[in-house]
Enzyme design. Structure first.
Site, short mmCIF file in Angstrom:
data_model
loop_
_atom_site.label_atom_id
_atom_site.label_comp_id
_atom_site.label_asym_id
_atom_site.label_seq_id
_atom_site.Cartn_x
_atom_site.Cartn_y
_atom_site.Cartn_z
N GLU A 170 17.64 -3.49 10.48
CA GLU A 170 17.84 -3.09 9.09
C GLU A 170 18.34 -4.28 8.26
O GLU A 170 17.91 -4.49 7.12
CB GLU A 170 18.83 -1.91 9.05
CG GLU A 170 19.36 -1.52 7.68
CD GLU A 170 18.30 -1.04 6.70
OE1 GLU A 170 17.10 -1.00 7.05
OE2 GLU A 170 18.67 -0.75 5.55
N TRP A 227 0.84 0.84 -9.08
CA TRP A 227 1.10 -0.03 -7.93
C TRP A 227 -0.26 -0.20 -7.26
O TRP A 227 -0.82 0.75 -6.74
CB TRP A 227 2.11 0.64 -6.99
CG TRP A 227 2.57 -0.26 -5.88
CD1 TRP A 227 3.56 -1.20 -5.95
CD2 TRP A 227 2.09 -0.28 -4.54
NE1 TRP A 227 3.71 -1.81 -4.72
CE2 TRP A 227 2.82 -1.27 -3.84
CE3 TRP A 227 1.09 0.41 -3.85
CZ2 TRP A 227 2.60 -1.56 -2.49
CZ3 TRP A 227 0.87 0.12 -2.51
CH2 TRP A 227 1.62 -0.87 -1.86
N LYS A 277 8.90 2.24 -4.32
CA LYS A 277 10.00 3.05 -3.82
C LYS A 277 9.49 4.22 -2.98
O LYS A 277 10.00 4.51 -1.92
CB LYS A 277 10.83 3.56 -5.01
CG LYS A 277 12.06 4.37 -4.63
CD LYS A 277 13.09 3.51 -3.93
CE LYS A 277 14.26 4.29 -3.39
NZ LYS A 277 14.99 3.54 -2.36
N HIS A 299 14.47 -13.92 26.01
CA HIS A 299 13.10 -13.66 26.47
C HIS A 299 12.07 -14.19 25.47
O HIS A 299 10.91 -13.79 25.50
CB HIS A 299 12.91 -12.17 26.70
CG HIS A 299 13.82 -11.64 27.77
ND1 HIS A 299 13.66 -11.96 29.09
CD2 HIS A 299 14.94 -10.88 27.68
CE1 HIS A 299 14.63 -11.40 29.80
NE2 HIS A 299 15.42 -10.73 28.96
N ASN A 314 -2.17 9.10 -9.52
CA ASN A 314 -1.30 8.60 -8.45
C ASN A 314 -1.91 9.08 -7.14
O ASN A 314 -2.21 10.26 -7.01
CB ASN A 314 0.12 9.16 -8.65
CG ASN A 314 1.08 8.66 -7.59
OD1 ASN A 314 0.75 7.76 -6.82
ND2 ASN A 314 2.26 9.24 -7.57
N GLY A 315 -2.08 8.18 -6.16
CA GLY A 315 -2.65 8.60 -4.87
C GLY A 315 -3.95 7.87 -4.61
O GLY A 315 -4.20 6.80 -5.18
N LYS A 329 16.42 -5.73 5.04
CA LYS A 329 17.04 -5.83 3.71
C LYS A 329 16.89 -7.25 3.18
O LYS A 329 16.54 -7.46 2.03
CB LYS A 329 18.54 -5.50 3.76
CG LYS A 329 18.94 -4.05 3.92
CD LYS A 329 18.74 -3.19 2.69
CE LYS A 329 17.38 -2.55 2.74
NZ LYS A 329 17.29 -1.25 3.35
N ARG A 344 10.14 2.92 -9.11
CA ARG A 344 9.18 3.30 -8.08
C ARG A 344 8.32 2.12 -7.65
O ARG A 344 7.67 2.19 -6.60
CB ARG A 344 8.28 4.42 -8.62
CG ARG A 344 9.04 5.68 -8.99
CD ARG A 344 8.19 6.58 -9.85
NE ARG A 344 7.15 7.22 -9.10
CZ ARG A 344 7.19 8.47 -8.66
NH1 ARG A 344 8.23 9.22 -8.94
NH2 ARG A 344 6.21 8.99 -7.99
C1 F6R Z 1 13.57 -0.40 2.82
C2 F6R Z 1 12.96 0.81 2.32
C3 F6R Z 1 11.75 1.31 2.99
C4 F6R Z 1 11.81 2.84 3.13
C5 F6R Z 1 10.48 3.37 3.67
C6 F6R Z 1 10.51 4.86 3.92
O1 F6R Z 1 14.70 -0.74 2.09
O2 F6R Z 1 13.44 1.39 1.38
O3 F6R Z 1 11.54 0.69 4.22
O4 F6R Z 1 12.87 3.16 3.98
O5 F6R Z 1 9.46 3.08 2.74
O6 F6R Z 1 10.75 5.56 2.75
P1 F6R Z 1 11.27 7.05 2.80
O7 F6R Z 1 12.62 7.02 3.40
O8 F6R Z 1 11.30 7.50 1.36
O9 F6R Z 1 10.30 7.83 3.62
#
Ligand code: F6R
Length: 607
Positions: free
Chosen positions: A479, A74, A602, A502, A98-99, A483, A27
């Site tokens: 994307e 985090w 995550k 541009h 958490n939050g 990545k 996470r």
């Molecule tokens: C990139 C990545 C993030 C998620 C974003 C949304 O590899 O994993 O950009 O796509 O944080 O997360 P979800 O899809 O869980 O809402």
């Protein structure tokens, strides 16, 4: 983001708490801690950085006890230091959170005025003092929790331990998920069912505003008004094996290679193979009356939404607005009656996306969600749940969830088109046939893994990399760049091929590799012209295309990556593979932490 685990056990818990935290490492976190109750005292151990540091600390100074809480943090409020790590505690109360407690500032000022001193910069510590103050004044833990929870604004999952109550924990949820797990004479709290997978499959998902007293005999749950409530116990189905790497070096690598299987698995729920028609879950609203679709998501899920916009508009001729969730509410969007708001999320818990969903719900939109966690908050709050069947995604960089989202969105767009009378039966069959080709094409794309690994050294030394694509392959360029930057820390940007001249073309020199996504098809020639403009200025091209495209335009490129020839509909699914593998192998070549890249989490449960 932050992970929580709590155990009311019958054996020493310290090691099991750390094991539980290991299962939540994916996470994302930057410090960790545990607290047990033993011999009339709270025993707390915390450490900055990786869990190995916490494990060393616990080995050096053991934390005895059969009841305890643990947390991976985090950082939000305050740096990732030991002082800011959870659990936060007074001699009476320890808690993990958490939050975000949004009203922590006024609460902290008030508490300071009452003589309380704070050890950390966190928002969470105010909750400890609010509880402790009441317990010191003679309240029981339950009374204190009952009084304090309504004082908190924001989003939280909490697990609390009390010195005077050594055989129980209290948990609470508002906005951040928390589950209760039932074992043999033991009861658990966890951020998700996966965290508890090796301990139990018997899970209760707490609802918004619920709080729970957990003892060895089970759990007593109360709703936001403090009334006792029954919540169902379900079999989680989360398997500990799903969160193991098997023969792969990284979760991300495993998840990239799972794509043919999980896309096929997902498609099984969205097409009827024999009839060659799309088949969606029961839809309780009249699709023909939907006159506008608003797509909202973040990061990779947002890029899946960008691809889907092409499909909805091309097949169904329904206008689509698309926004990143963090911006959506702040532009005061016009949401007319009769609109469908579509949210895309792997986790189903992303705070910005969830807030946007609630905003649209209040504005009277019909809510559809494409999520990978069917028990998530978004899934529960939707009118139409469209699950992806990617299985748990552990690598922080999203891969298999993305291609499964695309599979669901393609089927949904086709379904809209059929219902709106925009697709004939023959056209629908053709779309289904192309979708069913996707798993084999993904396999064929994966066969180029070795070639991509062999060329990673060409990209690894770069400081900047550009990606370009056109039409539905433009979101793939975005994307690919995302990545690469998130796991290799190389600066990368994606551009629509036609936009290069541009502005971005000024960046081109022989130090900036440009990755061009150009499947042969209707947009190939135009993309290749844009590519030649880059090459004419000394740009070093990595061309990703099929054999025909490489034959026509591959000469003089720094490298080429050959993909199978695919129909344009499934090109975004198939071309996801080379951009994922390229980022993966570059990150491995650079020696970065592929599965837990720095600063990332995550499940992003804060706005
Ligand atoms: C990139 C990545 C993030 C998620 C974003 C949304 O590899 O994993 O950009 O796509 O944080 O997360 P979800 O899809 O869980 O809402």
């Amino acid at each position: 983001m932050c992970g929580i685990i709590g155990i009311v056990g019958t054996q020493p818990v310290a090691e099991r708490l750390i094991d539980g935290l290991k299962r939540m490492e994916y996470r994302g976190y930057d410090s960790a801690g545990i607290c047990t109750i033993h011999d009339g005292a709270l025993i707390r151990r915390r450490a900055e950085g990786k869990l190995a540091n916490l494990a060393r600390e616990v080995a050096a100074r053991p934390a005895a006890g059969e009841v305890g809480i643990a947390h991976t943090r985090w950082a939000t409020h305050g740096a990732p230091t030991e002082a800011n790590a959870h659990p936060h505690a007074t001699p009476e109360v320890a808690l993990v959170h958490n939050g975000i407690i949004e009203n922590f500032r006024p609460l902290r000022e008030e508490l300071r005025g009452q003589g309380r001193t704070f050890e950390s910069e966190t928002d969470s510590e105010v909750v400890v003092h609010l509880l402790s103050l009441r317990i010191e004044q003679g309240m029981s833990p339950e009374e204190a929790v009952r009084e304090v929870l309504p004082m908190l604004r924001g989003a939280f999952a909490l697990a609390m331990a009390f010195r005077q109550a050594p055989d129980m924990l209290i948990g609470a949820r508002l906005g951040s998920p928390l589950v209760v797990g039932y074992g043999d004479g033991e009861t658990y709290l966890g951020s998700d069912a996966l965290a508890l997978a090796p301990l139990t499959q018997d899970i209760t998902y707490l609802e918004e505003g619920d709080w729970v007293i957990v003892t060895r005999d089970g759990a007593q749950i109360f709703d936001a008004d403090g009334n006792p409530v029954e919540r169902p116990v379900t079999k989680s189905g989360a398997s500990a094996a799903a969160i193991e790497k098997g023969n792969y070096r990284h979760f991300m690598q495993k998840e990239i290679f799972e794509q043919p299987t999980v896309v096929a698995q997902t498609l099984r729920s969205y097409v009827r193979q024999l009839e060659r028609t799309v088949a969606l879950p029961q839809i309780d609203f009249d699709i023909t009356r939907i006159n506008r679709i608003t797509i909202v998501a973040c990061g990779t899920s947002f890029y899946a939404g960008m691809v889907a916009k092409y499909w909805f508009e091309t097949f169904a001729r329904v206008p689509v607005d698309i926004d990143v969730a963090s911006e959506f509410r702040y532009r005061d969007p016009v949401l007319e009656p009769g609109g469908l708001a579509l949210f895309i999320s792997q986790s189903g818990e992303t705070a910005d996306t969830l807030a946007a969903l609630r905003h649209c719900k209040q504005a009277g939109q019909t809510i559809a969600v494409v999520v990978n966690v069917p028990t998530s908050s978004m899934a529960r709050e939707a009118d139409l749940l469209l699950p992806t069947h990617a299985g748990p995604e552990i690598g922080v960089a999203s891969t298999k969830a993305f291609t499964c989202q695309l599979a669901v969105l393609a089927a949904l767009a086709a379904h809209f088109a059929v219902k709106k009378g925009r697709l004939s039966a023959a056209e629908e069959r053709a779309i289904v046939d192309h979708l069913l080709e996707a798993p084999a094409c993904l396999n064929a794309a994966l066969n180029h893994d070795d070639d991509i690994a062999a060329m990673a050294h060409l990209i690894a030394p770069a400081r900047d990399v550009l990606y370009m694509g056109r039409g539905p392959d433009y979101p793939l360029a975005l994307e690919g760049a995302l990545k690469l930057k998130e796991i290799s820390y190389i600066h990368a940007e994606g551009y629509a091929s036609g936009e290069m001249k541009h502005g971005p073309i000024a960046l081109i020199d022989d130090l900036v590799p440009v990755v061009v996504l150009a499947p042969s098809g209707p947009l190939f020639e135009k993309t290749v012209s844009n590519m030649q403009e880059v090459r004419a200025r000394g740009g070093k091209i990595v061309l990703i295309s099929d054999a025909q495209g490489i034959e026509e335009a591959g000469e003089g490129c720094l490298a080429t990556i050959e993909m199978p020839k695919v129909h344009p509909l499934i090109a975004p699914l198939v071309y996801a593979v080379p951009v994922q593998l390229l980022a993966y192998h570059v990150a491995v070549a650079k020696g970065t932490d592929v599965d837990q890249p720095r600063n990332l989490a995550k499940s992003v449960t804060v706005e």
